[in-house]
Design an enzyme around this catalytic site. Structure first.
Site, PDB file in Angstrom:
ATOM      1  N   GLN A 216       3.139  19.770  62.956  1.00  0.00           N
ATOM      2  CA  GLN A 216       4.197  20.002  61.968  1.00  0.00           C
ATOM      3  C   GLN A 216       5.230  18.880  61.931  1.00  0.00           C
ATOM      4  O   GLN A 216       5.947  18.744  60.942  1.00  0.00           O
ATOM      5  CB  GLN A 216       4.898  21.342  62.240  1.00  0.00           C
ATOM      6  CG  GLN A 216       3.989  22.542  62.004  1.00  0.00           C
ATOM      7  CD  GLN A 216       4.671  23.831  62.386  1.00  0.00           C
ATOM      8  OE1 GLN A 216       4.661  24.221  63.556  1.00  0.00           O
ATOM      9  NE2 GLN A 216       5.277  24.501  61.423  1.00  0.00           N
TER      10      GLN A 216
ATOM     11  N   GLY B  48       8.210  29.219  67.167  1.00  0.00           N
ATOM     12  CA  GLY B  48       7.140  28.350  67.649  1.00  0.00           C
ATOM     13  C   GLY B  48       7.110  27.084  66.824  1.00  0.00           C
ATOM     14  O   GLY B  48       7.680  27.035  65.726  1.00  0.00           O
TER      15      GLY B  48
ATOM     16  N   HIS C 158      -2.308  25.512  63.696  1.00  0.00           N
ATOM     17  CA  HIS C 158      -1.716  24.251  63.212  1.00  0.00           C
ATOM     18  C   HIS C 158      -2.439  23.043  63.807  1.00  0.00           C
ATOM     19  O   HIS C 158      -2.666  22.047  63.121  1.00  0.00           O
ATOM     20  CB  HIS C 158      -0.235  24.172  63.589  1.00  0.00           C
ATOM     21  CG  HIS C 158       0.705  24.868  62.652  1.00  0.00           C
ATOM     22  ND1 HIS C 158       0.799  24.562  61.312  1.00  0.00           N
ATOM     23  CD2 HIS C 158       1.622  25.851  62.878  1.00  0.00           C
ATOM     24  CE1 HIS C 158       1.731  25.324  60.745  1.00  0.00           C
ATOM     25  NE2 HIS C 158       2.247  26.118  61.672  1.00  0.00           N
TER      26      HIS C 158
ATOM     27  N   CYS D 249       6.381  30.497  58.245  1.00  0.00           N
ATOM     28  CA  CYS D 249       6.050  29.200  58.845  1.00  0.00           C
ATOM     29  C   CYS D 249       7.098  28.189  58.409  1.00  0.00           C
ATOM     30  O   CYS D 249       7.443  28.137  57.223  1.00  0.00           O
ATOM     31  CB  CYS D 249       4.659  28.755  58.391  1.00  0.00           C
ATOM     32  SG  CYS D 249       4.140  27.177  59.094  1.00  0.00           S
ATOM     33  N   LEU D 250       7.567  27.394  59.357  1.00  0.00           N
ATOM     34  CA  LEU D 250       8.568  26.380  59.028  1.00  0.00           C
ATOM     35  C   LEU D 250       7.993  25.333  58.071  1.00  0.00           C
ATOM     36  O   LEU D 250       8.754  24.631  57.408  1.00  0.00           O
ATOM     37  CB  LEU D 250       9.083  25.705  60.308  1.00  0.00           C
ATOM     38  CG  LEU D 250       9.834  26.650  61.255  1.00  0.00           C
ATOM     39  CD1 LEU D 250      10.175  25.940  62.558  1.00  0.00           C
ATOM     40  CD2 LEU D 250      11.095  27.196  60.596  1.00  0.00           C
TER      41      LEU D 250
ATOM     42  N   HIS E  99      -0.944  31.363  65.717  1.00  0.00           N
ATOM     43  CA  HIS E  99      -0.424  30.622  64.560  1.00  0.00           C
ATOM     44  C   HIS E  99      -0.263  29.134  64.914  1.00  0.00           C
ATOM     45  O   HIS E  99      -0.642  28.262  64.130  1.00  0.00           O
ATOM     46  CB  HIS E  99       0.909  31.277  64.152  1.00  0.00           C
ATOM     47  CG  HIS E  99       1.680  30.596  63.074  1.00  0.00           C
ATOM     48  ND1 HIS E  99       1.954  31.191  61.868  1.00  0.00           N
ATOM     49  CD2 HIS E  99       2.280  29.380  63.025  1.00  0.00           C
ATOM     50  CE1 HIS E  99       2.673  30.374  61.115  1.00  0.00           C
ATOM     51  NE2 HIS E  99       2.888  29.269  61.792  1.00  0.00           N
ATOM     52  N   GLU E 100       0.267  28.857  66.118  1.00  0.00           N
ATOM     53  CA  GLU E 100       0.473  27.453  66.524  1.00  0.00           C
ATOM     54  C   GLU E 100      -0.859  26.761  66.815  1.00  0.00           C
ATOM     55  O   GLU E 100      -1.031  25.578  66.479  1.00  0.00           O
ATOM     56  CB  GLU E 100       1.393  27.370  67.751  1.00  0.00           C
ATOM     57  CG  GLU E 100       2.754  28.047  67.626  1.00  0.00           C
ATOM     58  CD  GLU E 100       3.503  27.731  66.355  1.00  0.00           C
ATOM     59  OE1 GLU E 100       3.278  26.670  65.750  1.00  0.00           O
ATOM     60  OE2 GLU E 100       4.310  28.569  65.932  1.00  0.00           O
TER      61      GLU E 100
END
Ligand code: GNR
Ligand code: NI
Length: 178
Positions: A51, A46, A137, A91-92, A133-134
């Site tokens: 981000q 995702g 963000h 997480c990226l 999670h997204e």
């Protein structure tokens, strides 16, 4: 399509609250395509616009093993949740750290698709975790915010040591008198 650079915690821009998209136009479709390309390249399951330093309410997910089930959400709203599940998250924007987080087990989310058409999706398991999670963000929230302050500080210090960046105070400020 183009790869976009992913911001790393504790970059303060990850704390911005994304603004709703007024019109799903070619700019938004280009953003969606870039998010998908950047997500698959990482690889991740995702990615939220926040981000890549675009503060619009757009996110993409694909939890399939074959990377052939991309979904784009514009202006997503989680309108129903039920139950809980625990899963190890990464997480990226927090590279190299994995911790267990509790999330809703089942969700129903309303959003616009890449054509600006409204849709509703129900999700459970990893897909439900990923969408939550997204969505976090887009509100400036990271999975590390669910951890103890001690764990979060440890992660923050290690990431700062690994990649000193603009979120660090400049050397002159540290070295200054007083
Ligand atoms: O690639 C990712 N994997 C992942 C694993 C468990 C829970 C959430 C995620 S999302 C993450 C990519 C990312 O950082 N998205 O914002
Ligand atoms: Ni993330």
């Amino acid at each position: 399509m183009a790869l976009r650079q992913v911001l790393h915690y504790p970059d303060s821009r990850l704390r911005n609250k994304a603004k709703p998209v007024a019109v799903v136009d070619d700019d938004i479709r280009r953003l969606i395509d870039d998010l998908l390309e950047t997500m698959y390249d990482a690889p991740g399951i995702g990615l939220a616009a926040t981000q890549v330093n675009v503060h619009k309410r757009v996110l993409v997910v694909d939890v399939s093993a074959e990377h052939d089930q991309p979904h784009a959400f514009v202006n997503p709203v989680i309108e129903f949740t039920e139950g809980t599940q625990e899963r190890e998250e990464g997480c990226l924007s927090v590279p190299g750290f994995y911790e267990t987080v509790e999330r809703a087990a089942h969700i129903r989310v309303n959003a616009l698709d890449r054509d600006g058409k409204a849709f509703t999706m129900t999700a459970e398991g990893l897909l439900a975790v990923c969408i939550q999670h997204e969505c976090d963000h887009l509100d400036g929230k990271l999975f590390v915010d669910y951890l103890s302050g001690l764990k979060r500080q440890r992660i923050k210090k290690k990431l700062q040591k690994r990649a000193p960046d603009s979120s660090r105070r400049p050397a002159v400020a540290r070295a200054g008198r007083g």
